[in-house]
Scaffold this active site. Structure first.
Site, mmCIF file in Angstrom:
data_model
loop_
_atom_site.group_PDB
_atom_site.id
_atom_site.type_symbol
_atom_site.label_atom_id
_atom_site.label_comp_id
_atom_site.label_asym_id
_atom_site.label_seq_id
_atom_site.Cartn_x
_atom_site.Cartn_y
_atom_site.Cartn_z
ATOM 1 N N GLU A 1 -4.674 7.671 -2.983
ATOM 2 C CA GLU A 1 -5.235 6.409 -2.507
ATOM 3 C C GLU A 1 -5.504 5.468 -3.683
ATOM 4 O O GLU A 1 -5.391 4.240 -3.530
ATOM 5 C CB GLU A 1 -6.517 6.690 -1.717
ATOM 6 C CG GLU A 1 -6.996 5.540 -0.857
ATOM 7 C CD GLU A 1 -6.142 5.276 0.383
ATOM 8 O OE1 GLU A 1 -5.196 6.053 0.648
ATOM 9 O OE2 GLU A 1 -6.409 4.286 1.079
ATOM 10 N N HIS B 1 1.739 4.549 -2.834
ATOM 11 C CA HIS B 1 1.842 5.997 -2.601
ATOM 12 C C HIS B 1 3.213 6.523 -3.031
ATOM 13 O O HIS B 1 3.333 7.567 -3.676
ATOM 14 C CB HIS B 1 1.668 6.305 -1.108
ATOM 15 C CG HIS B 1 0.241 6.257 -0.621
ATOM 16 N ND1 HIS B 1 -0.761 7.038 -1.161
ATOM 17 C CD2 HIS B 1 -0.339 5.559 0.387
ATOM 18 C CE1 HIS B 1 -1.893 6.805 -0.507
ATOM 19 N NE2 HIS B 1 -1.670 5.906 0.431
ATOM 20 N N HIS C 1 0.826 -1.207 0.000
ATOM 21 C CA HIS C 1 0.000 0.000 0.000
ATOM 22 C C HIS C 1 0.867 1.268 0.000
ATOM 23 O O HIS C 1 0.718 2.147 -0.848
ATOM 24 C CB HIS C 1 -0.918 -0.030 1.233
ATOM 25 C CG HIS C 1 -1.863 1.119 1.343
ATOM 26 N ND1 HIS C 1 -3.165 1.044 0.911
ATOM 27 C CD2 HIS C 1 -1.702 2.375 1.834
ATOM 28 C CE1 HIS C 1 -3.775 2.205 1.133
ATOM 29 N NE2 HIS C 1 -2.906 3.035 1.695
ATOM 30 N N GLU C 2 1.787 1.333 0.936
ATOM 31 C CA GLU C 2 2.617 2.542 1.046
ATOM 32 C C GLU C 2 3.548 2.681 -0.153
ATOM 33 O O GLU C 2 3.854 3.789 -0.587
ATOM 34 C CB GLU C 2 3.404 2.546 2.358
ATOM 35 C CG GLU C 2 2.542 2.482 3.629
ATOM 36 C CD GLU C 2 1.448 3.531 3.681
ATOM 37 O OE1 GLU C 2 1.607 4.613 3.086
ATOM 38 O OE2 GLU C 2 0.393 3.258 4.318
#
Lengths: 503, 503
Positions: B296, B270, B266-267
């Site tokens: 997101e 980003h 997830h990170e």
């Protein structure tokens, strides 16, 4: 009422300056520990911005006006009061910062950056010729910097005073002369004796065990990990990121024990000094260690006077052997103690033992003084270096990499004012330690029992808590009851190495 | 010539603002990773100072004058030019910052700090009563903040527009309504089927192996460790510390695989967005991802559309089994794939699966909208929360800890403008992914072969490189050729979960 308001305003302004410096420290710490290679370029710009914002605020004429307003009241509080010390030290910082024209600050910063980058390439290439014109400019800029600070007997006095408030060339020269006269015969005698064996320091020393042992020691010293931490870096240092956050860094060689162990003890000494400053001084220019020299006295005290002493290892050697049972197999306490105190004239200052170290410093001090006075041409520096180290220590560098190009100082800042602090620190470390021993009773027995509380408490009370309230000469006098003297240091070296070498 | 000079001056000013924000980020990153407990108090003050310095510089009237001077020339460069985007976005930031009175900024900051500290104590104590008056003030302050930004049809529009440029309450309501209508029947059908078994995710997963596996995956995705790094923290996040320094953080549970693995993916999503922005935009307000929603979309795309897909695990599952041979012993690819995609209505948003997650968001969006519109009293919030989650998901929180006190958002900022971005991100992630699939041919085969280059390249070209040049609606239209739509997202969920649950 006006004084109260002005004092509050002054403290508010200094708090912001301190906070900007601390922010700079966070960025610096990260730059030396965890930054990815891609981030280096932007980081330099961020650091320059924070530094210039802090400088702008320090040189704001409002600071001068507030100090004018507060000074009479502060001085009436008594010379030892926090208020009097605050205006004294703040005025010194303000005057020093405002005396130097902004244009010069930028010129020096640009020249320093250029020279540093050139040195990074020139040193491995053994290329002094490229650096020569740059270093000539550095010498000129160093003289120019000194010229902005009037009222000194010798131009170099300004540079020393910037680093070691209250010290002069004359005082340092006299002290170094006497120290040299005491050291050379000791070195001569040691060189006539069989060398000590330090082979037990070489072997397989896994990093996690080194780290665990080093942290256990400095925790026992009194370094507070709730207000600090230790990380790895290329060139170990201590740094304060704010009240309650004083960090140390170290490095390890898995094939040799000394580097990581003693750099941890050394940096913890610096850090305990900063951790011990009275919280009441937070947010003011007083909330720092006094000078590089006094700071070095504390790193050296914990590293050498404690960490290379026999009582210390009487308590800790068993634990060290358990941490490295294979590498230290067969080396008893005496073997180990002799190994970590081996004296051997060498080319590299940072690798030097306690006895020869100061000759490296004096060499640099004398050479930079000669360059500043114009009695030594920069072009002649490499030869002068070789001649001096040969005559002092009997070793000759193969080339300038281990000679005139060895240290970053002249290539990453000005010439003058930095090196003397290393030896002043050594000298003070012994004087402080002797005074503590006098006051604490059987200090060796305490250290031998693993009890560092009395020593740490003595240092906090006599030195640490004061921050920058006093100059080094004042601090030495207050803490030890005597003026700065080389006698305790020479006595320490003669006793310790006399026993080690059977002199 | 004037324009050139003014443009240079504007860029110089924005570079300093960016550098201050980056310095803040270094301090924030350290605060969340390595800071010792003793340093927390001073750090908060340092951060506040840097933040206010950046704000001062952004609201300097000189910025407005420079923008006035440059705008006609910039607009003449064409709507898609960097120059036109720069003045557009800089003007938006400048106007937004200058419209809000400084006194209000301080009032809101103080109230937020108070409320946040109260929430930290009140949540574990299940004490909504203490927070009620504080939250009432927050709602008032949120309305007041909206009132400083004129020209919106609905007061909440201002808050949404601040977070997701170009979005309106009307648009979000319509989109959420349609999405809800699509999700509820799917959840209904899934709940009628036997639950998927996720027990293989529980077991002994040593942290070093989790870390090595996660880093191998995100490196393969295209996250560049030379321009970033990964560290541990309590609440994972991505942060940019400067050009070439975009870091991620994660956390691990040694008894469960999901948390560390999917937060890393997830990170990294980003971070790849930030790493992919055109370097030419560095030092300007354009050198960031567009909005929280678009950001997101990228974290979710890499975490879910890629990282929870069957093709992805066809390539990586063998390696995962090698990393955890004991814990995953007996779990074949299909078992594992089902486990990481188990749908189960739950109380906690951040633990929710792909299908039910958005209902958590809509609940919050509707409740905060009702509070802002005055149709829901803060005192009635806990009951309203319970009623809604029971009717939507069939679960009931035992108390307010897992209800109205669950998320930090309302207690650590304003009410309104934050939650919608999570679902907008999910919706956009599927629309971007579908467009990439259309353009790249057999995307599943590429992912199944461990080849992420084409997808990463497509995202860089269509999204990442633009930074903040375009608003989310513009970006979606430009990247996919169609306006924002929930159709690709519903199609993705229906297809994937239809197969998983045999619907």
């Amino acid at each position: 009422m006006t004084v109260e308001t002005d004092l509050a305003e002054l403290k508010h302004r200094f708090q912001a300056i301190e906070d900007l410096h601390c922010a700079e420290s966070v960025l610096t710490w990260d730059q030396a520990t965890y930054i990815p290679s891609g981030g280096v370029e932007a980081r330099a710009r961020q650091l320059a911005l924070l530094s210039s914002l802090a400088h702008e605020r320090l040189t704001d004429p409002a600071i001068g006006r507030l100090l004018d307003s507060i000074t009479p009241w502060a001085e009436a509080q008594g010379v030892d009061s926090d208020a009097a010390a605050l205006v004294r030290v703040a005025r010194r910082d303000y005057d020093r910062a405002t005396r130097v024209p902004q244009a010069f600050v930028h010129r020096l910063a640009e020249h320093t950056a250029t020279t540093y980058h050139a040195w990074e390439r020139a040193r491995p290439a053994n290329d002094f010729a490229t650096l020569r014109p740059l270093l000539e400019t550095t010498v000129e800029l160093s003289r120019e910097l000194a010229s902005f600070h009037p009222g000194y007997a010798h131009p170099y006095d300004a540079l020393i005073d910037l680093a070691e408030d209250g010290m002069t060339v004359q005082a340092v020269r006299a002290l170094f002369g006497d120290l040299r006269a005491g050291l050379l015969p000791l070195i001569e005698k040691i060189r006539a004796r069989p060398a000590l064996d330090d082979r037990c320091l070489t072997g397989d020393f896994p990093e996690p065990a080194q780290r665990a042992f080093g942290e256990a020691v400095v925790r026992a010293f009194g370094y507070d990990f709730a207000r600090g931490r230790q990380d790895k870096t290329a060139h170990p240092f201590m740094i304060k990121l704010g009240r309650g956050d004083v960090r140390i860094t170290t490095r390890y060689r898995s094939d040799h024990l000394s580097d990581g162990l003693f750099s941890t003890l050394h940096e913890a000494g610096h850090a305990m000094y900063e951790q011990g400053i009275d919280d009441a001084l937070d947010g003011t220019p007083l909330f720092h260690g006094t000078t590089a020299g006094v700071h070095e006295s504390q790193s050296r005290l914990w590293e050498n006077l404690v960490g290379r002493s026999r009582p210390f290892w009487e308590h800790w050697y068993g634990r060290l052997k358990k941490a490295f049972p294979d590498a230290l197999n067969g080396a008893d306490l005496d073997t180990f103690y002799r190994a970590i105190n081996r004296v051997a004239p060498s080319l590299i200052r940072t690798d030097a033992d306690e006895v020869t170290y100061n000759l490296h410093v004096m060499l640099r001090f004398d050479l930079e003084l000669a360059m500043l006075e114009g009695t030594l041409e920069v072009a002649d520096l490499p030869d002068a270096w070789r001649a001096r180290i040969r005559s002092d220590l009997g070793v000759t560098p193969a080339d300038d990499r281990d000679g005139a190009l060895q240290d970053v100082h002249w290539y990453g800042g000005i010439v003058g004012g930095a090196f003397q602090s290393y030896t002043l620190g050594n000298v003070m470390s012994a004087q402080f330690f002797a005074a503590a021993r006098r006051d604490l009773g059987d200090l060796d027995a305490q250290i031998g029992a693993g009890e560092f509380g009395p020593l740490h408490g003595w240092l906090k009370t006599r030195l640490y808590r004061h921050g920058r309230k006093f100059t080094p000469p004042e601090l030495v006098e207050r803490a030890t009851g005597a003026p700065l003297s080389i006698a305790p240091y020479l006595a320490y070296l003669n006793t310790k190495y006399g026993a080690l070498y059977g002199l």
